[in-house]
Enzyme design. Structure first.
Site, PDB file in Angstrom:
ATOM      1  N   LYS A  69       3.400   0.769   3.013  1.00  0.00           N
ATOM      2  CA  LYS A  69       3.020  -0.286   3.962  1.00  0.00           C
ATOM      3  C   LYS A  69       3.139  -1.618   3.240  1.00  0.00           C
ATOM      4  CE  LYS A  69      -0.357   2.192   6.702  1.00  0.00           C
ATOM      5  NZ  LYS A  69      -1.667   2.697   6.401  1.00  0.00           N
ATOM      6  N   ARG A 117      -2.537  -2.119  -3.455  1.00  0.00           N
ATOM      7  CA  ARG A 117      -3.811  -1.443  -3.201  1.00  0.00           C
ATOM      8  C   ARG A 117      -3.843  -0.152  -4.010  1.00  0.00           C
ATOM      9  NH1 ARG A 117      -5.185   2.814   1.161  1.00  0.00           N
ATOM     10  NH2 ARG A 117      -7.419   2.978   0.867  1.00  0.00           N
ATOM     11  N   ASN A 148       0.867  -1.172   0.000  1.00  0.00           N
ATOM     12  CA  ASN A 148       0.000   0.000   0.000  1.00  0.00           C
ATOM     13  C   ASN A 148       0.911   1.231   0.000  1.00  0.00           C
ATOM     14  OD1 ASN A 148      -1.867   1.998   0.381  1.00  0.00           O
ATOM     15  ND2 ASN A 148      -2.725   1.175   2.280  1.00  0.00           N
ATOM     16  N   GLY A 165     -11.142   7.233   8.538  1.00  0.00           N
ATOM     17  CA  GLY A 165     -12.060   7.475   7.418  1.00  0.00           C
ATOM     18  C   GLY A 165     -13.184   6.460   7.575  1.00  0.00           C
ATOM     19  N   ASN A 216     -14.186  -1.375  17.944  1.00  0.00           N
ATOM     20  CA  ASN A 216     -13.843  -1.058  19.334  1.00  0.00           C
ATOM     21  C   ASN A 216     -14.841  -0.233  20.133  1.00  0.00           C
ATOM     22  OD1 ASN A 216     -11.072  -2.106  19.756  1.00  0.00           O
ATOM     23  ND2 ASN A 216     -10.629  -0.803  17.999  1.00  0.00           N
ATOM     24  N   HIS A 255     -13.117   2.218   0.327  1.00  0.00           N
ATOM     25  CA  HIS A 255     -13.105   1.113   1.308  1.00  0.00           C
ATOM     26  C   HIS A 255     -13.742  -0.156   0.732  1.00  0.00           C
ATOM     27  CE1 HIS A 255     -13.335   4.247   4.795  1.00  0.00           C
ATOM     28  NE2 HIS A 255     -12.078   3.907   4.585  1.00  0.00           N
ATOM     29  N   GLU A 268      -8.178  -6.032   4.740  1.00  0.00           N
ATOM     30  CA  GLU A 268      -8.037  -5.633   3.337  1.00  0.00           C
ATOM     31  C   GLU A 268      -6.825  -6.294   2.690  1.00  0.00           C
ATOM     32  OE1 GLU A 268      -8.760  -1.704   5.133  1.00  0.00           O
ATOM     33  OE2 GLU A 268      -9.223  -1.068   3.106  1.00  0.00           O
ATOM     34  N   GLY A 291     -15.529   0.871  14.566  1.00  0.00           N
ATOM     35  CA  GLY A 291     -16.562  -0.172  14.519  1.00  0.00           C
ATOM     36  C   GLY A 291     -16.193  -1.395  15.343  1.00  0.00           C
ATOM     37  N   ARG A 307     -12.553  14.566   8.516  1.00  0.00           N
ATOM     38  CA  ARG A 307     -13.281  14.938   7.293  1.00  0.00           C
ATOM     39  C   ARG A 307     -14.729  15.310   7.612  1.00  0.00           C
ATOM     40  NH1 ARG A 307     -11.705   9.588   4.093  1.00  0.00           N
ATOM     41  NH2 ARG A 307      -9.614   9.500   4.948  1.00  0.00           N
ATOM     42  N   ASP A 329     -11.406   8.515  18.414  1.00  0.00           N
ATOM     43  CA  ASP A 329     -12.636   8.140  19.104  1.00  0.00           C
ATOM     44  C   ASP A 329     -12.410   7.909  20.608  1.00  0.00           C
ATOM     45  OD1 ASP A 329     -15.511   7.395  18.739  1.00  0.00           O
ATOM     46  OD2 ASP A 329     -14.796   5.546  19.654  1.00  0.00           O
ATOM     47  N   HIS A 341     -17.905   0.554   7.778  1.00  0.00           N
ATOM     48  CA  HIS A 341     -16.455   0.622   7.992  1.00  0.00           C
ATOM     49  C   HIS A 341     -16.186   1.953   8.699  1.00  0.00           C
ATOM     50  CE1 HIS A 341     -12.115  -0.023   6.878  1.00  0.00           C
ATOM     51  NE2 HIS A 341     -12.148   1.245   7.282  1.00  0.00           N
ATOM     52  N   GLY A 383     -11.407   0.567  12.928  1.00  0.00           N
ATOM     53  CA  GLY A 383     -10.952   0.845  14.298  1.00  0.00           C
ATOM     54  C   GLY A 383     -12.067   1.231  15.256  1.00  0.00           C
TER      55      GLY A 383
HETATM   56  P1  AMP Z   1      -8.692   2.796  11.475  1.00  0.00           P
HETATM   57  O1  AMP Z   1      -8.662   3.995  10.596  1.00  0.00           O
HETATM   58  O2  AMP Z   1      -9.657   1.739  11.018  1.00  0.00           O
HETATM   59  O3  AMP Z   1      -7.337   2.243  11.811  1.00  0.00           O
HETATM   60  O4  AMP Z   1      -9.294   3.298  12.856  1.00  0.00           O
HETATM   61  C1  AMP Z   1      -8.569   4.186  13.690  1.00  0.00           C
HETATM   62  C2  AMP Z   1      -9.486   4.768  14.725  1.00  0.00           C
HETATM   63  O5  AMP Z   1     -10.094   3.723  15.490  1.00  0.00           O
HETATM   64  C3  AMP Z   1      -8.755   5.584  15.776  1.00  0.00           C
HETATM   65  O6  AMP Z   1      -8.507   6.873  15.370  1.00  0.00           O
HETATM   66  C4  AMP Z   1      -9.738   5.568  16.887  1.00  0.00           C
HETATM   67  O7  AMP Z   1     -10.661   6.601  16.702  1.00  0.00           O
HETATM   68  C5  AMP Z   1     -10.437   4.240  16.745  1.00  0.00           C
HETATM   69  N1  AMP Z   1     -10.054   3.315  17.801  1.00  0.00           N
HETATM   70  C6  AMP Z   1      -8.947   2.564  17.881  1.00  0.00           C
HETATM   71  N2  AMP Z   1      -8.936   1.876  19.045  1.00  0.00           N
HETATM   72  C7  AMP Z   1     -10.063   2.208  19.708  1.00  0.00           C
HETATM   73  C8  AMP Z   1     -10.631   1.831  20.966  1.00  0.00           C
HETATM   74  N3  AMP Z   1     -10.048   0.946  21.757  1.00  0.00           N
HETATM   75  N4  AMP Z   1     -11.821   2.405  21.311  1.00  0.00           N
HETATM   76  C9  AMP Z   1     -12.429   3.270  20.489  1.00  0.00           C
HETATM   77  N5  AMP Z   1     -11.932   3.649  19.290  1.00  0.00           N
HETATM   78  C10 AMP Z   1     -10.771   3.132  18.910  1.00  0.00           C
END
Ligand code: AMP
Length: 401
Positions: free
Chosen positions: A14, A90, A7, A212, A335, A180, A386, A333, A241, A284, A208, A331
């Protein structure tokens, strides 16, 4: 068969090396600050992480640093680079040109190049990544490209056209493409598997949610609508965003603030959404902690996010005239317990019931079925993958050669 998944970003690369016998990750990592005097290289093998600082002038040098780490020294996982059977890349924007993953040829590279206008930062970097890979691996190792929006290519025109003069669609291919797609495709397949039903016979809404975020409606295995648009800016509020806003807000603010198109894009992409509304937090976890500690703006921000997500899910239920399952991934969804609780509660009126214990214990990478057996709508938390999807496509294309 060992496949290397790449990626390439404008200043990063990556990578993930996957053994397709058992679909096992052998090693993964990232080259960051490519093009800067001091770059960061990271290699992860299982739970162990190795890092070093090294200058990587361009993507070819980044590939060479990665190659050295994978094949030489104490952390080598390959005897020789020739063990890698194929490389999967990707690609963010395949426009209307690429409806599925494909083998890299000079014509394919030209096609990706022709779409640079639609994703200037991404596609340019992807081409650098492909060219660097071709240089390092040579012509005998097949290279495959997997497009982020190919899965969305089944969308009908009523979903992908915007209400602007049709000539701009004809002239510039301005339309909804969605993003996505590789993640939505992966989790929709997993969801069907968990439900024990063919994907072609169910209605799914896949969420997702990460830095983003996008939501997709999948009916009978085909995407019928998705929240991201011409670019990954459309939809609902994300980390930084804006998501969809009344277009007049933009022209109004351009006039008031004197923003150029580039400044407008910077503000909508990098300073808006959760970050802009909360006053500087985009993660989050920070939002949840601040809201729990009494920060009213953080609390408002998360309620705006949940409300907008709920509206998309509701709209897609209407668009598909029903839904069999909702999937949370990404991330957030995977968590965020408060988010899932809020969304699930808001569909109680449709007979959705959910398990608090599962919600509390589902954390990144774990997943589970969130709905209770009596629920009218199934809800799953499915960790996305992915890279594996890219590797699977690459393997299928290479095996068919
Ligand atoms: P991603 O772009 O899919 O890697 O998601 C990253 C985002 O997931 C982070 O900026 C957080 O907002 C969220 N995230 C990661 N870990 C947690 C957690 N334990 N609880 C809530 N949100 C999380």
């Amino acid at each position: 068969m060992k496949i290397l998944v790449i990626n390439a970003g404008s200043s990063s690369l990556k990578y993930q090396l996957i053994d397709m016998d058992g679909e096992r990750v052998i090693a993964k990592g990232v080259c960051e600050r490519v093009g800067e005097p001091v770059g960061n290289f990271e290699l992860k093998i299982g739970d162990e992480k190795f890092t070093k600082q090294v200058e990587m002038k361009n993507h070819t040098e980044a590939f060479l640093v990665m190659k050295e780490a994978l094949t030489e020294g104490e952390h080598a996982v390959l005897h020789d680079l020739s063990e890698i059977a194929a490389v999967g890349h990707r690609i963010v924007q395949g426009g209307a040109l690429f409806k599925e993953s494909t083998l890299v040829t000079e014509k394919v590279i030209e096609g990706i190049e022709s779409l640079i206008d639609l994703a200037p930062l991404h596609n340019k970097a992807h081409i650098q990544g492909i060219r660097a890979s071709l240089e390092v691996f040579g012509p005998d190792v097949p290279e495959v490209v997997v497009f982020d929006n190919a899965f969305h290519s089944t969308m009908p025109p009523e979903a992908y056209l915007f209400g602007v003069p049709y000539e701009y669609y004809e002239k510039y291919a301005v339309r909804r493409y969605g993003f996505h797609g590789t993640s939505h495709r992966y989790v929709s397949g997993e969801c069907a598997r968990l439900m024990g039903k063919p994907l072609e016979e169910i209605k799914l809404i896949t969420c997702h949610l990460g830095n983003g975020s996008s939501i997709t409606a999948i009916k009978d295995g085909k995407v019928i609508d998705t929240s991201m648009g011409l670019t990954p800016l459309d939809g609902f509020i994300m980390g930084t965003r804006s998501g969809g806003v009344d277009p007049s807000v933009i022209t109004f603010l351009q006039e008031k603030e004197g923003w150029t198109p580039a400044e407008t894009s910077e503000i909508l992409n990098k300073k808006s959404g959760v970050f802009g509304l909360s006053g500087g937090m985009s993660d989050d976890r920070d939002i949840q902690n601040a809201a729990a500690a009494g920060d009213a703006r953080a609390d408002l921000t998360r309620h705006i996010q949940w409300y907008q997500i709920r509206k998309f899910i509701g709209a897609y239920i209407a668009a598909m005239q029903g839904v069999d399952a909702i999937v949370f991934t990404g991330g957030i969804g995977e968590n965020s317990q408060p988010l899932r609780e809020n969304i699930c509660d808001s569909f109680a009126y449709l007979g959705l019931t959910w398990d608090r214990k599962v919600n509390e214990t589902a954390i990144r990478g774990k997943g589970g079925e969130l709905s209770l057996p009596d629920s009218k709508i199934k809800v799953y938390i499915i960790p996305t993958n992915e890279e594996l999807m890219i590797a699977r496509d690459t393997k299928a294309i290479v095996e068919a050669l």
